[in-house]
Design a protein around this motif. Structure first.
Motif, PDB file in Angstrom:
ATOM      1  N   LEU A 211       0.862  -1.178   0.000  1.00  0.00           N
ATOM      2  CA  LEU A 211       0.000   0.000   0.000  1.00  0.00           C
ATOM      3  C   LEU A 211       0.901   1.231   0.000  1.00  0.00           C
ATOM      4  CD1 LEU A 211      -2.697   1.634   0.422  1.00  0.00           C
ATOM      5  CD2 LEU A 211      -2.224   1.451   2.876  1.00  0.00           C
ATOM      6  N   PHE A 212       0.675   2.124  -0.950  1.00  0.00           N
ATOM      7  CA  PHE A 212       1.362   3.415  -0.965  1.00  0.00           C
ATOM      8  C   PHE A 212       0.344   4.492  -1.270  1.00  0.00           C
ATOM      9  CE2 PHE A 212       3.260   6.870  -3.489  1.00  0.00           C
ATOM     10  CZ  PHE A 212       4.099   7.396  -2.522  1.00  0.00           C
ATOM     11  N   ASP A 213       0.344   5.556  -0.483  1.00  0.00           N
ATOM     12  CA  ASP A 213      -0.529   6.696  -0.767  1.00  0.00           C
ATOM     13  C   ASP A 213       0.245   7.976  -0.502  1.00  0.00           C
ATOM     14  OD1 ASP A 213      -2.625   8.496  -1.190  1.00  0.00           O
ATOM     15  OD2 ASP A 213      -4.095   7.114  -0.367  1.00  0.00           O
ATOM     16  N   ALA A 227     -12.606   5.551  -2.490  1.00  0.00           N
ATOM     17  CA  ALA A 227     -12.287   4.530  -3.489  1.00  0.00           C
ATOM     18  C   ALA A 227     -10.929   3.893  -3.209  1.00  0.00           C
ATOM     19  CB  ALA A 227     -12.306   5.150  -4.882  1.00  0.00           C
ATOM     20  N   ASN A 228     -10.031   4.643  -2.631  1.00  0.00           N
ATOM     21  CA  ASN A 228      -8.700   4.124  -2.304  1.00  0.00           C
ATOM     22  C   ASN A 228      -8.641   3.463  -0.930  1.00  0.00           C
ATOM     23  OD1 ASN A 228      -7.770   4.990  -4.761  1.00  0.00           O
ATOM     24  ND2 ASN A 228      -6.750   6.817  -3.984  1.00  0.00           N
ATOM     25  N   GLY A 229      -9.787   3.312  -0.289  1.00  0.00           N
ATOM     26  CA  GLY A 229      -9.857   2.507   0.930  1.00  0.00           C
ATOM     27  C   GLY A 229      -9.745   3.259   2.230  1.00  0.00           C
ATOM     28  N   TRP A 230      -9.903   4.603   2.202  1.00  0.00           N
ATOM     29  CA  TRP A 230      -9.789   5.389   3.422  1.00  0.00           C
ATOM     30  C   TRP A 230     -11.151   5.846   3.922  1.00  0.00           C
ATOM     31  CZ3 TRP A 230      -5.204   5.560   5.800  1.00  0.00           C
ATOM     32  CH2 TRP A 230      -4.050   5.357   5.033  1.00  0.00           C
ATOM     33  N   ASN A 231     -11.256   6.017   5.211  1.00  0.00           N
ATOM     34  CA  ASN A 231     -12.431   6.593   5.853  1.00  0.00           C
ATOM     35  C   ASN A 231     -11.988   7.833   6.631  1.00  0.00           C
ATOM     36  OD1 ASN A 231     -15.007   6.961   7.069  1.00  0.00           O
ATOM     37  ND2 ASN A 231     -14.339   5.787   8.856  1.00  0.00           N
ATOM     38  N   VAL A 232     -12.540   8.994   6.284  1.00  0.00           N
ATOM     39  CA  VAL A 232     -12.302  10.200   7.069  1.00  0.00           C
ATOM     40  C   VAL A 232     -13.364  10.226   8.158  1.00  0.00           C
ATOM     41  CG1 VAL A 232     -12.040  12.696   7.035  1.00  0.00           C
ATOM     42  CG2 VAL A 232     -11.414  11.363   5.021  1.00  0.00           C
ATOM     43  N   ARG A 233     -12.936  10.096   9.381  1.00  0.00           N
ATOM     44  CA  ARG A 233     -13.857   9.790  10.472  1.00  0.00           C
ATOM     45  C   ARG A 233     -14.826  10.925  10.771  1.00  0.00           C
ATOM     46  NH1 ARG A 233     -12.321   7.879  16.663  1.00  0.00           N
ATOM     47  NH2 ARG A 233     -14.481   7.596  17.344  1.00  0.00           N
ATOM     48  N   ALA A 234     -16.104  10.529  10.931  1.00  0.00           N
ATOM     49  CA  ALA A 234     -17.143  11.462  11.356  1.00  0.00           C
ATOM     50  C   ALA A 234     -17.952  10.911  12.516  1.00  0.00           C
ATOM     51  CB  ALA A 234     -18.076  11.779  10.188  1.00  0.00           C
ATOM     52  N   TYR A 440       3.162  10.996   3.335  1.00  0.00           N
ATOM     53  CA  TYR A 440       2.817   9.762   2.621  1.00  0.00           C
ATOM     54  C   TYR A 440       2.682   8.643   3.637  1.00  0.00           C
ATOM     55  CZ  TYR A 440       7.371   7.697   3.524  1.00  0.00           C
ATOM     56  OH  TYR A 440       8.465   7.157   4.165  1.00  0.00           O
ATOM     57  N   VAL A 441       2.169   7.500   3.189  1.00  0.00           N
ATOM     58  CA  VAL A 441       2.172   6.277   3.991  1.00  0.00           C
ATOM     59  C   VAL A 441       2.538   5.118   3.085  1.00  0.00           C
ATOM     60  CG1 VAL A 441      -0.283   5.721   3.659  1.00  0.00           C
ATOM     61  CG2 VAL A 441       0.920   4.922   5.722  1.00  0.00           C
ATOM     62  N   LEU A 442       3.278   4.147   3.634  1.00  0.00           N
ATOM     63  CA  LEU A 442       3.717   2.964   2.895  1.00  0.00           C
ATOM     64  C   LEU A 442       3.599   1.749   3.792  1.00  0.00           C
ATOM     65  CD1 LEU A 442       5.288   1.646   0.415  1.00  0.00           C
ATOM     66  CD2 LEU A 442       7.365   2.088   1.742  1.00  0.00           C
ATOM     67  N   HIS A 443       3.035   0.673   3.250  1.00  0.00           N
ATOM     68  CA  HIS A 443       3.090  -0.628   3.921  1.00  0.00           C
ATOM     69  C   HIS A 443       3.547  -1.657   2.906  1.00  0.00           C
ATOM     70  CE1 HIS A 443       2.196  -4.180   6.280  1.00  0.00           C
ATOM     71  NE2 HIS A 443       1.445  -4.637   5.294  1.00  0.00           N
ATOM     72  N   VAL A 444       4.549  -2.462   3.277  1.00  0.00           N
ATOM     73  CA  VAL A 444       5.022  -3.564   2.451  1.00  0.00           C
ATOM     74  C   VAL A 444       4.773  -4.844   3.228  1.00  0.00           C
ATOM     75  CG1 VAL A 444       6.966  -4.572   1.203  1.00  0.00           C
ATOM     76  CG2 VAL A 444       6.750  -2.086   1.378  1.00  0.00           C
ATOM     77  N   LYS A 445       3.921  -5.676   2.697  1.00  0.00           N
ATOM     78  CA  LYS A 445       3.469  -6.878   3.402  1.00  0.00           C
ATOM     79  C   LYS A 445       4.581  -7.915   3.530  1.00  0.00           C
ATOM     80  CE  LYS A 445       0.109 -10.675   2.778  1.00  0.00           C
ATOM     81  NZ  LYS A 445      -0.373 -10.736   4.184  1.00  0.00           N
ATOM     82  N   ASP A 446       4.775  -8.394   4.762  1.00  0.00           N
ATOM     83  CA  ASP A 446       5.650  -9.531   5.057  1.00  0.00           C
ATOM     84  C   ASP A 446       7.115  -9.307   4.693  1.00  0.00           C
ATOM     85  OD1 ASP A 446       3.507 -10.979   6.081  1.00  0.00           O
ATOM     86  OD2 ASP A 446       3.033 -11.877   4.135  1.00  0.00           O
ATOM     87  N   GLN A 447       7.540  -8.057   4.555  1.00  0.00           N
ATOM     88  CA  GLN A 447       8.949  -7.759   4.319  1.00  0.00           C
ATOM     89  C   GLN A 447       9.428  -6.711   5.315  1.00  0.00           C
ATOM     90  OE1 GLN A 447       9.924  -6.651   0.327  1.00  0.00           O
ATOM     91  NE2 GLN A 447       9.487  -8.657  -0.523  1.00  0.00           N
ATOM     92  N   PHE A 468      -0.709   6.554  -5.848  1.00  0.00           N
ATOM     93  CA  PHE A 468      -1.444   5.572  -5.046  1.00  0.00           C
ATOM     94  C   PHE A 468      -1.273   4.194  -5.646  1.00  0.00           C
ATOM     95  CE2 PHE A 468      -5.149   2.910  -4.186  1.00  0.00           C
ATOM     96  CZ  PHE A 468      -5.161   2.925  -2.795  1.00  0.00           C
ATOM     97  N   GLU A 469      -1.107   3.203  -4.742  1.00  0.00           N
ATOM     98  CA  GLU A 469      -1.085   1.792  -5.139  1.00  0.00           C
ATOM     99  C   GLU A 469      -1.538   0.972  -3.952  1.00  0.00           C
ATOM    100  OE1 GLU A 469       2.115  -0.632  -7.512  1.00  0.00           O
ATOM    101  OE2 GLU A 469       2.664  -0.732  -5.382  1.00  0.00           O
ATOM    102  N   ASP A 470      -2.379  -0.008  -4.196  1.00  0.00           N
ATOM    103  CA  ASP A 470      -2.775  -0.939  -3.144  1.00  0.00           C
ATOM    104  C   ASP A 470      -2.923  -2.334  -3.742  1.00  0.00           C
ATOM    105  OD1 ASP A 470      -3.635  -2.292  -0.933  1.00  0.00           O
ATOM    106  OD2 ASP A 470      -5.499  -1.167  -0.667  1.00  0.00           O
ATOM    107  N   THR A 471      -1.917  -3.168  -3.494  1.00  0.00           N
ATOM    108  CA  THR A 471      -1.959  -4.546  -3.949  1.00  0.00           C
ATOM    109  C   THR A 471      -2.038  -5.518  -2.776  1.00  0.00           C
ATOM    110  OG1 THR A 471       0.476  -4.657  -4.004  1.00  0.00           O
ATOM    111  CG2 THR A 471      -0.651  -3.994  -6.037  1.00  0.00           C
ATOM    112  N   VAL A 472      -2.272  -5.003  -1.559  1.00  0.00           N
ATOM    113  CA  VAL A 472      -2.381  -5.851  -0.380  1.00  0.00           C
ATOM    114  C   VAL A 472      -3.729  -6.562  -0.416  1.00  0.00           C
ATOM    115  CG1 VAL A 472      -2.362  -5.938   2.137  1.00  0.00           C
ATOM    116  CG2 VAL A 472      -0.927  -4.281   0.935  1.00  0.00           C
TER     117      VAL A 472
END
Length: 475
Positions: A211-213, A227-234, A440-447, A468-472
């Motif tokens: 995941l990169f945003d 659409a990119n998987g985020w919720n802005v909290r209300a 930015y934020v980045l997550h790399v799964k299992d590495q 933006f990229e999300d392949t998780v």
């Protein structure tokens, strides 16, 4: 944190034994004074065979100088030959007089490999290890390391290994640095211990689920955010001031220096009704082991109005607490308190790994590292989780290492929020507001990536124009 936790750190210490480490807090000279500063290293091995399931180098570090030495400024290196080009290793502390929570171990690769060494284990200390008076030593450091797949080790060709060393004695094949200057031992030829460790020693594959945003959005109501998987909290609820509002309109986006930045604003006029807090989080709880990284700007001063509110600025991962003290709860926090709180009088940064908690009566099961100083400004935050440890890095430096007891059992969401602990820090009814920015934020799964490898990934995304990229995969 998304859940109400009246986290009074002082009471948490008495509720549950919490293993602690701390970042180096004391300013130290850039070089050691040869006349006043000196160390010696004694070594023995608890695994004497040429072949072994794990290496067991044990150490004692002695202050041979005339001035007290902060152990957080001390680094040891144990040099060895990897058992294969692709071998990876894990460090563990079996027992230490100074406390295993205060001892760190990181692996690196030598710039100039020799017949007996191409890797090293670097041993460090958190400030929780304290200091050594002249003539004092650390006592036992009973350490070990092993291949990640538990394949047997060949120690016979390891530079720092001494098969006959079954009792402590001076050992010059281990080096010691004090405040960046080598004061003990001899490294393998051509490999003075001046370079920072790299862990893992080789670049991981580039095709891991990621995941990169870059947070390149027009506003909180930009449809791409959802659409990119985020919720802005209300929605209402904790953490923070009871009765406060979570205000999505206070999550804004701007371009600074040609780069998009997300801003979270929290404001108050001293009442619950006037308090507006901010949070953005992933809708999916699908993130577990691997690397988490973000560039975050903490701020000590309000953007306007009087200062002094007990504020929390965060980057964290979390899942839901199904029941008090449920053992499958997980949470990993970077939390900055610019004006103190939870019993602290002034600015402090926590990294905390949670096993579980109970709200009433308050019981905390966690391990945390803390630094009592200002972190106002931009910071590179990196969290890594594998099957043995949790590590927190700030601006490329290891900040805290937490134990396997706090590893996650279930996937989590990724969150940023800014909120007020209470309204007691500043009782004025004059309006004020505070900002926290996220680059930015980045997550790399299992590495597990090093901070340098995170920077390389970030540069690659930006060089390619990827925002933006999300392949998780979903959990």
């Amino acid at each position: 944190m998304r859940f109400v936790k009246n986290r009074l750190r002082a009471t948490a210490h008495t509720a549950v034994a919490v293993a602690m480490g701390a970042a180096a807090l004391t300013a130290l000279p850039a070089t050691a004074n040869a006349a006043a500063d000196g160390l010696s290293v004694q070594y023995r091995t608890s695994a004497t065979g040429a072949g072994a399931d794990q290496a067991e180098p044990w150490f004692k570090v002695k202050n041979t100088g005339t001035a007290s030495v902060q152990l957080s400024s001390v680094k040891l290196r144990y040099y060895f030959k990897a058992d294969s080009a692709g071998a990876t290793y894990r460090f563990a502390c079996s027992w230490a007089v100074k406390g295993c929570a205060n001892v760190t171990g990181t692996f690196g690769t030598l710039a100039n490999p020799t017949a007996t060494a191409d890797r090293y284990l670097e041993i460090g200390f958190t400030s929780g290890a304290g200091s050594l008076a002249p003539g004092a030593d650390t006592g036992d450091l009973q350490l070990r390391f092993y291949q990640s797949n538990w394949a047997s080790l060949n120690q016979s060709d390891d530079y720092s290994f001494g098969a006959s060393r079954t009792s402590y004695g001076d050992w010059s094949k281990v080096t010691a640095q004090l405040a960046g200057t080598t004061v003990w031992g001899t490294a393998p030829e051509g490999n003075e211990p001046t370079d920072p460790p790299t862990d893992p020693p080789t670049d991981p594959p580039a095709d891991a689920a990621t995941l990169f945003d870059d947070f390149n959005y027009s506003g909180y109501n930009d449809p791409r955010i959802s659409a990119n998987g985020w919720n802005v909290r209300a929605n209402s609820g904790g953490p923070g001031v009871p009765g406060a509002t979570w205000a999505p309109e206070k999550v804004t986006f701007a371009t600074t220096g040609g780069n998009s930045v997300m801003n979270l604003e929290t404001s108050t006029a001293g009442t619950a009704a006037s308090t507006k807090q901010t949070e953005i989080l992933t809708k999916a709880t699908k993130f577990k082991n691997g690397t988490y990284a973000a560039r975050v700007r903490f701020n000590d001063a309000p953007k306007y109005g009087p200062d002094g509110d007990r504020l929390v600025q965060t980057f964290f991962t979390i899942n839901d607490l199904k029941a008090p003290l449920a053992d499958d709860y997980s949470e990993y926090d970077f939390e900055y308190l610019p004006n103190g709180g939870w019993g602290e009088p002034s600015n402090i940064l926590y990294t905390t790994s949670w096993e579980t908690y109970q709200a009433e009566p308050w019981v905390a099961v966690n391990q945390h590292t803390e630094a009592r100083r200002s972190y106002s400004g931009w910071h590179d935050l990196v969290l890594t989780i594998d099957n043995s440890t949790i590590k927190y890095y700030i601006d490329g430096q290891l900040f805290g290492t937490h134990d396997s007891a706090y590893l996650p059992e279930r996937p989590m969401s990724i969150n940023f929020n800014q909120w007020l602990i209470d309204l007691a820090g500043q009782t004025s009814t004059t309006a004020r507001a505070y900002d926290q920015q996220v680059d930015y934020v980045l997550h790399v799964k299992d590495q597990v990536l090093t901070p340098a490898q995170v920077a390389t990934r970030l540069s690659a995304y930006r060089g390619a124009g990827t925002t933006f990229e999300d392949t998780v995969p979903g959990s």
